[in-house]
Design an enzyme around this catalytic site. Structure first.
Site, PDB file in Angstrom:
ATOM      1  N   SER A  25       0.851  -1.189   0.000  1.00 31.34           N
ATOM      2  CA  SER A  25       0.000   0.000   0.000  1.00 31.34           C
ATOM      3  C   SER A  25       0.885   1.236   0.000  1.00 31.34           C
ATOM      4  CB  SER A  25      -0.840   0.074   1.280  1.00 31.34           C
ATOM      5  OG  SER A  25      -1.895  -0.825   1.216  1.00 31.34           O
TER       6      SER A  25
ATOM      7  N   SER B 151       4.209   3.993   3.372  1.00 31.18           N
ATOM      8  CA  SER B 151       3.856   2.794   2.628  1.00 31.18           C
ATOM      9  C   SER B 151       3.956   1.592   3.571  1.00 31.18           C
ATOM     10  CB  SER B 151       4.826   2.639   1.455  1.00 31.18           C
ATOM     11  OG  SER B 151       4.518   1.531   0.658  1.00 31.18           O
ATOM     12  N   LYS B 152       3.433   0.480   3.178  1.00 24.53           N
ATOM     13  CA  LYS B 152       3.587  -0.738   3.983  1.00 24.53           C
ATOM     14  C   LYS B 152       3.272  -1.928   3.100  1.00 24.53           C
ATOM     15  CE  LYS B 152       4.343  -2.022   8.332  1.00 24.53           C
ATOM     16  NZ  LYS B 152       5.043  -1.306   9.405  1.00 24.53           N
ATOM     17  N   GLY B 153       3.852  -3.065   3.434  1.00 26.14           N
ATOM     18  CA  GLY B 153       3.585  -4.263   2.638  1.00 26.14           C
ATOM     19  C   GLY B 153       3.436  -5.480   3.511  1.00 26.14           C
TER      20      GLY B 153
END
Ligand code: GLU
Length: 489
Positions: free
Chosen positions: A79, A124-126
């Protein structure tokens, strides 16, 4: 199959505070409610609040890897919450419980964290939906490399675009695989390729002190709070020595926070709680020994230096001065918030309190140091690593010897002038020219202390904000809004 989508933000009208009796929040709803509550204190142009809250994009990927003689399918997400500053930054977690909503909530927190600490990143992050314990190291490597290929294709990894880092279930090893895979795919830009992820091993372009950074930041956050005369401390006490601390979660963050606060500051870690139970010692647990036991047996239970209590989440409800939730989101909800005993809660995890729990605790007069401040140490040191990779020069290299020589000269002059010898205990520290680890700790401490002042000053000047979390959100969102307005979107 893969695609981008954007989820709608809070289910509450913007600019209004959430009422007390809102239904139980999911993690994303909790973050959005905090956002919405804070927005109510900012005078933003129409439409901007919604633009800031909304997650810009979430990429979902399903990919296959041939393993153990058959094809296995995996699902991952990345994201991008906000690109008001680029690259965007945030960890990648490997967990069987991951989903798109959780990743979006975490990405929003990254935007806030970076803004609050004034790092030049968007958020952001994943995540990859996987149980790492089910796979061997070579299998995990193939899966991680395949995931990296997917991210590379979409521009979701790259030194100037999007820079992942470790999170739950990932560490130096995974970051080294990702950096290597990215470099192979970008031979023309290999010179900067290392800066495509942070949290790498030292031998692969990492930085000293990155693994301990989040726990170290938690320690600096506690110091900053206790030493600020405007706060009530913990029942008036301002020295961490002998304060009783409960730590929930004994992963990287919980372990390092517990270690530094007990070994260096003399606090008593009276309870460490994990998924399968808790270990208790009113005299304080020996954290290094507990870590060795944990590594050896896979559990904190059965540790000889304390009493083991199997099962349940009762650790959060043990009497103590400070409670440090350092595990999963939503650990404290309206179900158990009234039963916690600490005067101070220090959010080392991301989102450990639901929105409702936060309200209940506030009503009870419990002070909460919020996640976007407390656990920012990881991304702060990631920033140092990224800068080191881009400049290609280790911190301190140019001036270490010069500083050592100057300090020697000062020491000698002092000795001659006073006729006394420099106190032995101080000599080494004074003469030493600044190793990378010292510079990293000094930089991190500076960011944690100045960020604390920013939050506490704002709350002092605007007491109507009511709590540190709202003050931190307002400070962070104000910066993001200014960036959006400056670029005209
Ligand atoms: N995963 C960490 C966090 O949640 C670190 C992120 C980073 O270093 O980019 O803050």
């Amino acid at each position: 199959m893969q695609g981008f989508h954007s989820r709608l933000p809070a289910d509450l009208p913007l600019g209004e505070s959430a009422p007390m009796n809102t239904p139980r929040s999911s993690f994303l709803q909790s973050v959005n409610r905090h956002f919405t509550h804070a927005m109510g204190f900012l005078d933003l142009p129409e439409g901007l609040a919604e633009r800031i809250i909304q997650c810009n994009s979430t990429y979902t990927v399903h990919f296959g890897v041939r393993l153990r003689g058959r094809m296995y399918s995996f699902t991952g997400w990345r994201s991008v919450h906000s690109e008001h500053r680029e690259p965007v930054k945030g960890g990648i977690r490997f967990t069987p419980h991951a989903d798109a909503e959780e990743v979006e909530a975490l990405a929003a927190l990254m935007t806030l964290k970076c803004s609050l600490t004034d790092l030049p990143f968007g958020g952001s992050k994943g995540a990859l939906k996987i149980d790492p314990a089910q796979w061997t190291q070579p299998e995990l490597e193939r899966i991680t490399r395949r995931f990296t290929q997917e991210l590379t294709k979409r521009g979701l990894i790259g030194p100037g675009l999007n820079v992942p880092a470790p999170d739950m279930g990932t560490g130096e090893r995974e970051m080294a695989w990702m950096a290597d895979e990215f470099r192979r795919a970008n031979p023309a830009d290999a010179i900067h390729a290392r800066a495509c992820v942070t949290g790498k091993p030292l031998s692969k372009g990492g930085i000293a002190g990155r693994t301990e950074a989040t726990g170290r930041g938690v320690q600096y956050a506690v110091h900053s709070y206790l030493q600020d005369a405007r706060t009530p401390g913990v029942g008036g006490r301002r020295d961490p020595e002998n304060l009783r601390i409960v730590v929930q979660g004994f992963g990287n963050v919980g372990y390092h926070a517990a270690k530094f606060l007990s070994e260096e500051d003399g606090a008593l870690i009276t309870v460490v709680a994990e998924r399968d139970g808790q270990v208790v010692n009113p005299q304080g647990l020996a954290i290094e020994e507990l870590k060795r036991h944990h590594l050896k047996t896979g559990s904190i239970l059965g540790f000889e230096g304390g009493e083991s209590v199997a099962g349940g989440s009762g650790g959060l409800e043990q009497p103590c001065d400070i409670l440090i939730p350092a595990a999963m989101e939503n650990a404290i909800s309206e179900e158990n918030a009234a039963r916690t005993k600490a005067a101070l809660i220090v959010e080392a995890a991301n989102g450990p309190l639901t929105f409702e729990a936060d309200r209940i605790l506030r009503q009870r007069g419990v002070i909460v140091l919020p996640d976007l401040y407390v656990n920012a140490g990881g991304v702060v040191v990631s920033y140092f690593e990224w800068v080191k990779n881009l400049t290609h020069i280790p911190f301190g290299l140019m001036e270490r010897r010069r500083r050592e020589r100057r300090n020697h000269a000062i020491a000698e002059a002092l000795e001659q002038m006073t006729g006394n010898t420099f106190p032995a205990g101080m000599r080494d520290g004074f003469l030493e020219g600044g190793r990378e680890i010292d510079l990293v700790r000094s930089g991190l401490e500076d960011v944690m202390r100045s960020t604390w002042s920013r939050i506490a000053d704002l709350l002092e000047s605007r007491p109507e904000l009511g709590d540190y979390r709202t003050a931190a959100y307002v400070a962070a969102i104000g910066e993001i809004a200014a960036a959006y307005e400056a670029i005209g979107i």
